[in-house]
Design a protein around this motif. Structure first.
Motif, PDB file in Angstrom:
ATOM      1  N   ASP A 132       1.027  -1.255   0.031  1.00 52.34           N
ATOM      2  CA  ASP A 132       0.074   0.214  -0.056  1.00 52.34           C
ATOM      3  C   ASP A 132       0.906   1.335   0.011  1.00 52.34           C
ATOM      4  O   ASP A 132       0.301   2.307   0.209  1.00 52.34           O
ATOM      5  N   ASN A 133       2.208   1.303  -0.332  1.00 50.43           N
ATOM      6  CA  ASN A 133       2.973   2.263  -0.255  1.00 50.43           C
ATOM      7  C   ASN A 133       2.596   3.471  -0.903  1.00 50.43           C
ATOM      8  O   ASN A 133       2.155   3.169  -2.352  1.00 50.43           O
ATOM      9  N   LYS A 134       2.840   4.742  -0.447  1.00 45.77           N
ATOM     10  CA  LYS A 134       2.474   5.711  -1.420  1.00 45.77           C
ATOM     11  C   LYS A 134       3.589   6.450  -2.310  1.00 45.77           C
ATOM     12  O   LYS A 134       3.624   7.336  -2.727  1.00 45.77           O
ATOM     13  N   ASP A 135       4.866   5.632  -2.035  1.00 46.02           N
ATOM     14  CA  ASP A 135       6.241   6.309  -2.888  1.00 46.02           C
ATOM     15  C   ASP A 135       6.380   5.859  -4.215  1.00 46.02           C
ATOM     16  O   ASP A 135       7.229   6.051  -4.795  1.00 46.02           O
ATOM     17  N   GLY A 136       5.276   5.002  -4.629  1.00 49.33           N
ATOM     18  CA  GLY A 136       5.285   4.532  -5.794  1.00 49.33           C
ATOM     19  C   GLY A 136       6.367   3.328  -6.095  1.00 49.33           C
ATOM     20  O   GLY A 136       6.701   2.797  -7.241  1.00 49.33           O
ATOM     21  N   VAL A 137       6.751   2.766  -5.037  1.00 53.14           N
ATOM     22  CA  VAL A 137       7.899   1.643  -5.310  1.00 53.14           C
ATOM     23  C   VAL A 137       7.116   0.262  -5.493  1.00 53.14           C
ATOM     24  O   VAL A 137       6.248   0.132  -4.646  1.00 53.14           O
ATOM     25  N   THR A 138       7.430  -0.324  -6.354  1.00 54.37           N
ATOM     26  CA  THR A 138       6.849  -1.564  -7.166  1.00 54.37           C
ATOM     27  C   THR A 138       7.666  -2.654  -6.821  1.00 54.37           C
ATOM     28  O   THR A 138       7.386  -3.786  -7.142  1.00 54.37           O
ATOM     29  N   GLY A 139       8.961  -2.591  -6.563  1.00 62.30           N
ATOM     30  CA  GLY A 139      10.219  -3.708  -6.602  1.00 62.30           C
ATOM     31  C   GLY A 139      11.038  -3.318  -5.624  1.00 62.30           C
ATOM     32  O   GLY A 139      11.089  -2.265  -5.010  1.00 62.30           O
ATOM     33  N   THR A 140      12.034  -4.150  -5.559  1.00 63.64           N
ATOM     34  CA  THR A 140      13.056  -4.117  -4.672  1.00 63.64           C
ATOM     35  C   THR A 140      14.451  -4.406  -5.105  1.00 63.64           C
ATOM     36  O   THR A 140      14.464  -5.178  -5.988  1.00 63.64           O
ATOM     37  N   PRO A 141      15.501  -3.789  -4.720  1.00 66.28           N
ATOM     38  CA  PRO A 141      15.392  -2.737  -3.573  1.00 66.28           C
ATOM     39  C   PRO A 141      15.007  -1.611  -3.882  1.00 66.28           C
ATOM     40  O   PRO A 141      15.183  -1.029  -5.154  1.00 66.28           O
ATOM     41  N   GLY A 142      14.310  -0.787  -2.869  1.00 64.72           N
ATOM     42  CA  GLY A 142      13.798   0.715  -3.433  1.00 64.72           C
ATOM     43  C   GLY A 142      14.283   1.499  -2.297  1.00 64.72           C
ATOM     44  O   GLY A 142      14.229   1.323  -1.389  1.00 64.72           O
ATOM     45  N   PHE A 143      14.481   2.712  -2.821  1.00 64.34           N
ATOM     46  CA  PHE A 143      15.127   3.851  -1.968  1.00 64.34           C
ATOM     47  C   PHE A 143      14.185   5.042  -1.978  1.00 64.34           C
ATOM     48  O   PHE A 143      14.066   5.596  -3.373  1.00 64.34           O
ATOM     49  N   VAL A 144      14.068   5.774  -0.816  1.00 65.07           N
ATOM     50  CA  VAL A 144      13.045   7.014  -1.141  1.00 65.07           C
ATOM     51  C   VAL A 144      13.635   7.891  -0.039  1.00 65.07           C
ATOM     52  O   VAL A 144      13.715   7.464   1.251  1.00 65.07           O
TER      53      VAL A 144
END
Length: 272
Positions: free
Chosen positions: A229-241
């Protein structure tokens, strides 16, 4: 023999034949009733079996059921269901979100190459780190390892922040991280074996009990939903925000897989 005696004999023979036919008819009727009764029982048994199978099929699996179970949050967490995991010095002004799936091979590469830099930055107060755990790789092959490892990370976090970071590094290490096609993390015994390489967790009965009893299984599912449900637009890993903006090596989605790229991109984000 007289005609009279002959007639009597014939009459008696016909009577015996009638009686025998009636007995045979009764036996046949009784046999049919038994067959019908057995058939009905068989049909009911089959129907019952199908009904049971349908009910079993409609019952949620273990991990699916944990989505609705009461969450026991590990220590050192905040937020709804303890799904906010922030590690670092209070003096650090900014927070780097890191999205990872325990079974993710690219996450393992990142941790092996850049992980020590992240730990040094956190210890030095350069920024805080917020961990968001995912389990989508399990969905690809009906696995359990991502969820089980995430629960074990909760057990490590329940011990201390440092134990969590060291255990995460061990899980992603070249020594212990399995191939993506191998669901080794689904085994509690393997997760405990990895933990024995971490001084704070080696022989730690509190940690081991939490892993074996699944104390933080529901928390793992709640954490996984945080990723979904993240709002950062991350759809895969690894992700960095950082500051709501995804950080990539080239602005095109390439993960920060080298120390040089990581320092450059995160350094620029820290200046803003």
């Amino acid at each position: 023999m007289s005609k009279r005696n002959s007639q009597s004999a014939k009459t008696a023979a016909r009577e015996r034949l009638r009686v025998e036919r009636e007995r045979e008819a009764k036996r046949a009727k009784a046999k049919r009733q038994i067959v019908v009764a057995c058939s009905v029982v068989g049909v009911l048994a089959i129907a019952g079996g199908i009904g049971y199978a349908v009910v079993q099929g409609n019952e949620p699996g273990y991990w699916e059921a944990k989505k609705d179970a009461e969450v026991v949050a590990p220590a050192n967490t905040t937020g709804t269901d303890g799904t906010t995991v922030v590690i670092g010095k209070d003096s650090a002004k900014k927070t780097l979100k890191i999205y990872e799936d325990p079974r993710c091979p690219v996450c393992a590469q990142f941790e092996q190459v850049v992980g020590p830099t992240v730990k040094k930055d956190i210890d030095g107060g350069k920024y805080k780190m917020q961990f968001i755990g995912a389990t989508f790789i399990d969905d690809k092959d009906n696995g359990e390892g991502s969820k089980n490892a995430l629960s074990a990370l909760g057990a490590a976090l329940n011990v201390s922040d440092a134990a969590f970071l060291d255990y995460k590094a061990a899980l992603y290490s070249a020594k212990f991280h399995p191939e993506e096609t191998s669901d080794e993390f689904k085994k509690d015994s393997y997760l405990i074996k990895v933990a024995d390489s971490v001084p704070e967790l080696k022989g730690n009965k509190k940690f081991q009990d939490a892993v074996e009893k699944g104390t933080f299984d529901a928390w793992a599912m709640a954490m996984s939903k945080t990723f979904d449900d993240n709002k950062d637009g991350v759809t895969g890993t690894p992700g960095f925000v950082m500051d709501g903006k995804q950080l990539t090596a080239d602005g095109q989605g390439t993960p920060l897989m080298t120390v040089e790229d990581f320092n450059r991109v995160v350094g620029e984000a820290l200046k803003k």
